[in-house]
Write a protein that holds these residues in place. Structure first.
Motif, PDB file in Angstrom:
ATOM      1  N   HIS A  15       0.975   3.938  -3.002  1.00 46.01           N
ATOM      2  CA  HIS A  15       0.599   5.317  -2.655  1.00 46.01           C
ATOM      3  C   HIS A  15       1.672   6.302  -3.133  1.00 46.01           C
ATOM      4  O   HIS A  15       1.362   7.308  -3.781  1.00 46.01           O
ATOM      5  N   VAL A  16       2.930   6.007  -2.822  1.00 50.89           N
ATOM      6  CA  VAL A  16       4.019   6.892  -3.236  1.00 50.89           C
ATOM      7  C   VAL A  16       4.132   6.931  -4.757  1.00 50.89           C
ATOM      8  O   VAL A  16       4.314   8.001  -5.346  1.00 50.89           O
ATOM      9  N   VAL A  57       4.006  13.881  -0.921  1.00 48.34           N
ATOM     10  CA  VAL A  57       3.518  12.850  -0.011  1.00 48.34           C
ATOM     11  C   VAL A  57       3.062  13.513   1.275  1.00 48.34           C
ATOM     12  O   VAL A  57       3.466  14.624   1.596  1.00 48.34           O
ATOM     13  N   LEU A 106       8.246   8.569   7.329  1.00 43.71           N
ATOM     14  CA  LEU A 106       8.761   7.215   7.097  1.00 43.71           C
ATOM     15  C   LEU A 106       9.908   7.230   6.093  1.00 43.71           C
ATOM     16  O   LEU A 106      10.947   6.600   6.311  1.00 43.71           O
ATOM     17  N   LEU A 107       9.716   7.953   5.008  1.00 42.79           N
ATOM     18  CA  LEU A 107      10.742   7.997   3.966  1.00 42.79           C
ATOM     19  C   LEU A 107      12.010   8.678   4.458  1.00 42.79           C
ATOM     20  O   LEU A 107      13.114   8.254   4.123  1.00 42.79           O
ATOM     21  N   ASN A 121       0.830  -1.198   0.000  1.00 44.99           N
ATOM     22  CA  ASN A 121       0.000   0.000   0.000  1.00 44.99           C
ATOM     23  C   ASN A 121       0.870   1.257   0.000  1.00 44.99           C
ATOM     24  O   ASN A 121       0.606   2.207  -0.746  1.00 44.99           O
ATOM     25  N   LEU A 122       1.924   1.267   0.823  1.00 48.33           N
ATOM     26  CA  LEU A 122       2.831   2.412   0.875  1.00 48.33           C
ATOM     27  C   LEU A 122       3.490   2.648  -0.482  1.00 48.33           C
ATOM     28  O   LEU A 122       3.519   3.771  -0.985  1.00 48.33           O
ATOM     29  N   ARG A 134       3.753  10.347  -6.961  1.00 45.02           N
ATOM     30  CA  ARG A 134       4.835  10.764  -7.857  1.00 45.02           C
ATOM     31  C   ARG A 134       4.348  10.881  -9.296  1.00 45.02           C
ATOM     32  O   ARG A 134       4.722  11.799 -10.017  1.00 45.02           O
ATOM     33  N   GLU A 141       2.529  13.984   5.477  1.00 45.71           N
ATOM     34  CA  GLU A 141       3.505  14.085   6.568  1.00 45.71           C
ATOM     35  C   GLU A 141       3.925  12.712   7.089  1.00 45.71           C
ATOM     36  O   GLU A 141       5.103  12.485   7.352  1.00 45.71           O
ATOM     37  N   ASN A 142       2.969  11.794   7.255  1.00 46.68           N
ATOM     38  CA  ASN A 142       3.296  10.464   7.779  1.00 46.68           C
ATOM     39  C   ASN A 142       4.221   9.710   6.836  1.00 46.68           C
ATOM     40  O   ASN A 142       5.193   9.099   7.266  1.00 46.68           O
ATOM     41  N   VAL A 143       3.905   9.754   5.559  1.00 46.20           N
ATOM     42  CA  VAL A 143       4.728   9.056   4.571  1.00 46.20           C
ATOM     43  C   VAL A 143       6.095   9.717   4.493  1.00 46.20           C
ATOM     44  O   VAL A 143       7.126   9.036   4.436  1.00 46.20           O
ATOM     45  N   GLU A 144       6.141  11.031   4.515  1.00 47.84           N
ATOM     46  CA  GLU A 144       7.418  11.742   4.453  1.00 47.84           C
ATOM     47  C   GLU A 144       8.280  11.393   5.658  1.00 47.84           C
ATOM     48  O   GLU A 144       9.495  11.203   5.535  1.00 47.84           O
TER      49      GLU A 144
END
Length: 100
Positions: free
Chosen positions: A75-76, A86, A93-94, A71-72, A80, A88-91
């Protein structure tokens, strides 16, 4: 008594109240998709009937982790593709990954 697909689908709907799924314009009814997934997971759980509790838990955690990762990634990729930032949560993590 093992959980039935209808019960699992109902639990899925409850979880979605806190974290809704964007079904966008998929040409399938949302409840049909939930039922399809619930049936599949209940069949998978039934196939683990002879597993120890620890092995069953580990297998379900591995399946869950794989789905969250998938899913991640999707989503990314989607963000893109559309040139969108992305969240805040995904950023967060990345950025943790970039530091590793």
């Amino acid at each position: 008594m093992p959980i039935q697909p209808e019960q699992l689908a109902a639990l899925m709907r409850e979880v979605e109240q806190e974290d809704p799924i964007d079904f966008a314009d998929l040409p399938f009814p949302e409840d049909d998709l939930r039922e399809l997934v619930a049936n599949h997971l209940c069949e998978m759980a039934a196939a683990m009937e002879n597993f120890s509790t620890e092995d069953r838990l580990m297998t379900l955690l591995a399946v869950s982790a794989k789905l969250v990762l998938e899913n991640l990634v999707l989503h990314v990729q989607l963000l893109r593709r559309h040139g969108l930032p992305v969240g805040e949560n995904v950023e967060a993590l990345l950025s943790r990954l970039r530091k590793s």
